[in-house]
Scaffold this active site. Structure first.
Site, PDB file in Angstrom:
ATOM      1  CG  HIS A   1      -2.925   3.311   2.274  1.00 38.44           C
ATOM      2  ND1 HIS A   1      -3.625   2.966   1.140  1.00 38.44           N
ATOM      3  CD2 HIS A   1      -2.987   2.229   3.102  1.00 38.44           C
ATOM      4  CE1 HIS A   1      -4.083   1.738   1.269  1.00 38.44           C
ATOM      5  NE2 HIS A   1      -3.709   1.269   2.447  1.00 38.44           N
TER       6      HIS A   1
ATOM      7  CB  CYS B   1      -0.940  -0.001   1.205  1.00 32.90           C
ATOM      8  SG  CYS B   1      -2.088  -1.399   1.232  1.00 32.90           S
TER       9      CYS B   1
ATOM     10  CG  ASN C   1      -6.765  -0.703   1.623  1.00 31.09           C
ATOM     11  OD1 ASN C   1      -6.088  -0.327   0.670  1.00 31.09           O
ATOM     12  ND2 ASN C   1      -6.216  -1.211   2.725  1.00 31.09           N
TER      13      ASN C   1
END
Length: 316
Positions: free
Chosen positions: A243, A117, A273
């Site tokens: 993020h 990520c 996500n």
């Protein structure tokens, strides 16, 4: 050749697949509820790629949106850096090479970066350094993910968290006083098994509590490090673009480090996500909404599998 002094993001684009899977949709086949997902993560829905849509397809659509929106030509694009945990193939050819082919680009440097990520932060710094050295002049930097292909849809602890999408940034040199000011990259290998894609790319496995604790600390420490290194205070920052993993992580970090929660741009409610794609998707969305202004100081912060983390300080 004189090294360029300033490297900046000149354009942004995003793509989110048409299919939307809401929390209520998920509750039809896994033991969960809209109330539970929202209260624990802040997620309300996620975009899901079609079966025949690959990671490269999502990225190509984000790039085409970037060029069409800004009325730009692809002439002079000599670099493609793709951050992804879900490449078209786990091996060669790289997704970046496939994107170059689909965009009709001839001969650019093209490669993937696997940093989970945090991938977009890593990819941005690699491209910046290569432009600075003269190895590239105009580079497309992608975060692109088809996480629906590696989610275990029977695991209610992980399947509710992820979505598909792509974001794209055009990076190039400028004589103006703007662009990337500083960047920091880190990894903690001792936690490498806390968040992984197992069995050659077939399922995400995560130790939720360990990742949560790491993320809160990683975000805060990265922000503090970049502020201190550049003689800034949090009051000098106009936006923090993290993020998009979990709304509770951002709330906990804000409280622990005494950051104003309103500094954090959040769109997790609509995208979930999207791993390496989350920061460029958020940036492109912010640009479209007119939130990015010349002269603003903005922090990007990423964290994820590896365990990797890092951040970028930029003047818009």
């Amino acid at each position: 050749m004189k090294s360029p002094q300033h490297i900046y993001i000149s354009a942004l684009g995003l793509y989110a697949p048409e299919k939307i899977l809401t929390n209520d949709n998920l509750a039809e086949f896994v033991d969960t509820s809209d109330e539970w997902i929202r209260s624990h993560t802040g997620i309300g829905e996620r975009h899901i790629a079609a079966e025949n849509e690959q990671c490269s397809d999502l990225a190509v659509k984000a790039a085409k949106y970037l060029f069409e929106k800004n009325n730009l030509s692809m002439d002079g694009i000599d670099g493609i850096v793709v951050a992804t945990a879900t490449p078209d193939y786990y091996g060669f050819p790289s997704t970046a090479c496939i994107i170059a082919e689909k965009l009709g680009l001839k001969g650019p440097a093209a490669f993937d970066i696997g940093a989970g990520c945090t991938g977009f932060i890593y990819a941005l710094e690699v491209a910046r350094a290569m432009i600075k050295s003269g190895s590239m002049t105009r580079a497309l930097v992608f975060g692109s993910e088809k996480l629906s292909a590696v989610v275990n849809w029977k695991d209610r602890n992980t399947c509710v968290l992820f979505g598909d999408g792509a974001g794209c940034a055009l990076l190039e040199a400028t004589d103006e006083e703007k662009g990337i000011l500083d960047s920091t990259l880190h990894a903690e290998g001792s936690g490498s098994l806390s968040l992984v894609i197992e069995n050659g790319g077939h399922a995400i496995a995560m130790e939720g509590r360990a990742v949560y604790a790491f993320a809160v600390r990683a975000i805060g420490d990265t922000i503090v490090e970049l502020l201190k290194r550049n003689d800034l205070t949090i009051g000098d920052i106009d936006w923090i673009v993290p993020h998009q993993a979990n709304k509770r992580i951002i709330a906990a970090c804000s409280k622990r480090y005494n950051f104003d929660p309103s500094l954090f741009y959040m769109n997790i409610e609509r995208y979930a996500n999207t791993s390496a794609a989350s920061i460029p998707i958020a940036l492109s969305e912010m640009e479209d909404a007119g939130l990015l202004k010349a002269g603003q100081k903005i922090l990007f912060v990423g964290f994820g599998a590896g365990l990797t983390y890092g951040g970028t300080l930029i003047q818009w």
